[in-house]
Scaffold this active site. Structure first.
Site, PDB file in Angstrom:
ATOM      1  N   HIS A 263       0.837  -1.203   0.000  1.00  0.00           N
ATOM      2  CA  HIS A 263       0.000   0.000   0.000  1.00  0.00           C
ATOM      3  C   HIS A 263       0.877   1.259   0.000  1.00  0.00           C
ATOM      4  O   HIS A 263       0.734   2.138  -0.851  1.00  0.00           O
ATOM      5  CB  HIS A 263      -0.906  -0.022   1.232  1.00  0.00           C
ATOM      6  CG  HIS A 263      -1.797   1.168   1.358  1.00  0.00           C
ATOM      7  ND1 HIS A 263      -3.129   1.145   1.000  1.00  0.00           N
ATOM      8  CD2 HIS A 263      -1.551   2.428   1.784  1.00  0.00           C
ATOM      9  CE1 HIS A 263      -3.654   2.338   1.208  1.00  0.00           C
ATOM     10  NE2 HIS A 263      -2.721   3.149   1.691  1.00  0.00           N
ATOM     11  N   GLU A 264       1.796   1.327   0.955  1.00  0.00           N
ATOM     12  CA  GLU A 264       2.663   2.521   1.057  1.00  0.00           C
ATOM     13  C   GLU A 264       3.587   2.626  -0.154  1.00  0.00           C
ATOM     14  O   GLU A 264       3.898   3.727  -0.606  1.00  0.00           O
ATOM     15  CB  GLU A 264       3.473   2.495   2.355  1.00  0.00           C
ATOM     16  CG  GLU A 264       2.638   2.498   3.647  1.00  0.00           C
ATOM     17  CD  GLU A 264       1.589   3.601   3.724  1.00  0.00           C
ATOM     18  OE1 GLU A 264       1.823   4.701   3.181  1.00  0.00           O
ATOM     19  OE2 GLU A 264       0.509   3.350   4.304  1.00  0.00           O
ATOM     20  N   HIS A 267       1.725   4.485  -2.788  1.00  0.00           N
ATOM     21  CA  HIS A 267       1.812   5.940  -2.566  1.00  0.00           C
ATOM     22  C   HIS A 267       3.180   6.449  -3.030  1.00  0.00           C
ATOM     23  O   HIS A 267       3.292   7.488  -3.673  1.00  0.00           O
ATOM     24  CB  HIS A 267       1.702   6.249  -1.064  1.00  0.00           C
ATOM     25  CG  HIS A 267       0.302   6.249  -0.520  1.00  0.00           C
ATOM     26  ND1 HIS A 267      -0.683   7.095  -0.961  1.00  0.00           N
ATOM     27  CD2 HIS A 267      -0.275   5.516   0.476  1.00  0.00           C
ATOM     28  CE1 HIS A 267      -1.804   6.885  -0.273  1.00  0.00           C
ATOM     29  NE2 HIS A 267      -1.584   5.922   0.607  1.00  0.00           N
ATOM     30  N   GLU A 293      -4.722   7.993  -2.761  1.00  0.00           N
ATOM     31  CA  GLU A 293      -5.246   6.727  -2.230  1.00  0.00           C
ATOM     32  C   GLU A 293      -5.600   5.762  -3.364  1.00  0.00           C
ATOM     33  O   GLU A 293      -5.510   4.548  -3.195  1.00  0.00           O
ATOM     34  CB  GLU A 293      -6.461   7.021  -1.346  1.00  0.00           C
ATOM     35  CG  GLU A 293      -6.636   6.076  -0.184  1.00  0.00           C
ATOM     36  CD  GLU A 293      -5.402   5.933   0.703  1.00  0.00           C
ATOM     37  OE1 GLU A 293      -4.633   6.906   0.847  1.00  0.00           O
ATOM     38  OE2 GLU A 293      -5.196   4.830   1.251  1.00  0.00           O
TER      39      GLU A 293
HETATM   40 ZN   LIG Z   1      -3.024   5.218   1.941  1.00  0.00          ZN
END
Ligand SMILES: [Zn+2]
Length: 315
Positions: A263-264, A267, A293
């Site tokens: 997830h990170e 980003h 997001e």
């Molecule tokens: Zn996030």
């Protein structure tokens, strides 16, 4: 016009430098700063945010932005965006008294530490008074802006330009219609999926190695960022060649760690792909929280939770 553009570039560099310093302090505080550093850090953040406020909110900047506002058509896209962001920022904080603006930064630093402790001890009462202060202050700041709409309408637009309560409600109503029946069907299903194999013990050291391996595999430039550890995973972008992410290791919940890392990384890859043309300007970052997001979720859910992904990496 040339003189104004030079002044704009100088202002941009000053603000970007202050944000850079404050971001590094925040990253340090969430990853490795010692417990007793809080008061020193809160004081430094208060000082830096005063500096930020005074750099932006003054007669000279006001005149500059007022002039450039009427010449937006003549500016290139990057300078046009920069002017628009600064006008919005000016409107957002210009009505707040300088001292209150700076004190809020120190309050956020103290709240963050209280939140970490509350999370660790599973005791909301440690964080509750600080959260209360934060909410009161934000409401007060919105009131200073003297808008005739609901305070949340102002805040939602700060975080996601153009989004309104009405649009968000319609969006979530739609999600609810689709998602609630799915969750209900799953929870009521008699089928039990055996998850023992992912709840086994996975040594943290191995998880670290695997996290870094996966980051590189999915496209993170390892020489332009780092992976650290924190209570809650997050991404801190300083600029495209220094994007830092964190994850959280859980010996018996390896999937949670890997999902957080992916997830990170999503980003971070978005930030690492910001055009070089924007240099170290304050515009050299993701366009909004929503778009950000969407990138992290694309990596985490579409890739990281897919069959082909685990078919490839399970071994
Ligand atoms: Zn996030």
């Amino acid at each position: 016009m040339e003189t104004q553009l030079k002044a704009l570039a100088r202002l941009d560099q000053k603000l970007a430098s202050i944000i850079y310093a404050m971001s590094l302090i925040s990253f340090d505080s969430l990853t490795s700063a010692p417990k007793n550093s809080l008061e020193g850090r809160a004081s430094a953040l208060e000082g830096l945010s005063t500096f930020y406020y005074e750099t932006l909110i003054n007669e000279e900047t006001k005149v500059l932005l007022d002039r450039l506002k009427y010449q937006l058509d003549e500016l290139d896209a990057a300078n046009g965006a920069l002017v628009q962001i600064l006008i919005d920022e000016y409107e957002m904080i210009g009505h707040i008294p300088a001292a209150e603006y700076a004190t809020f930064e120190a309050l956020k630093a103290r709240s963050s530490v209280a939140w970490e402790e509350a999370k660790e001890k599973n005791d909301f009462s440690i964080f509750a008074p600080k959260l209360d202060q934060v909410i009161r202050t934000v409401k007060k700041f919105v009131a200073y802006r003297n808008k005739s709409v609901h305070p949340y309408e102002v805040l939602i637009d700060d975080y996601e330009k153009g989004l309104t309560i009405e649009k968000a409600d319609a969006f979530f109503d739609n999600l609810r219609k689709e998602i609630v029946p799915v969750v209900k069907a799953i929870s009521e299903s008699p089928t039990v999926i055996n998850q023992d194999f992912i709840k086994k013990s996975f040594p943290v050291e191995k998880q670290k190695q695997f996290s870094e391996y996966i980051m590189e595999q999915i496209g993170f430039r390892m020489d332009s960022g780092i992976l650290a550890e924190s209570v809650h995973p997050f991404t801190m972008n300083l600029f495209r060649d220094d994007v830092r992410i964190t994850t959280r290791y859980m010996e018996h919940d390896m999937i949670s760690t890997i999902a957080s890392t992916i997830h990170e990384t999503g980003h971070a890859i978005y930030e690492q792909n910001v055009s070089k043309d924007y240099g170290h300007s304050i515009i050299a970052t993701g366009t909004s929280m929503g778009i950000h997001e969407s990138q992290s979720r694309l990596y985490e859910n579409k890739y990281g939770r897919s069959y082909p992904f685990w078919d490839m990496y399970y071994g």
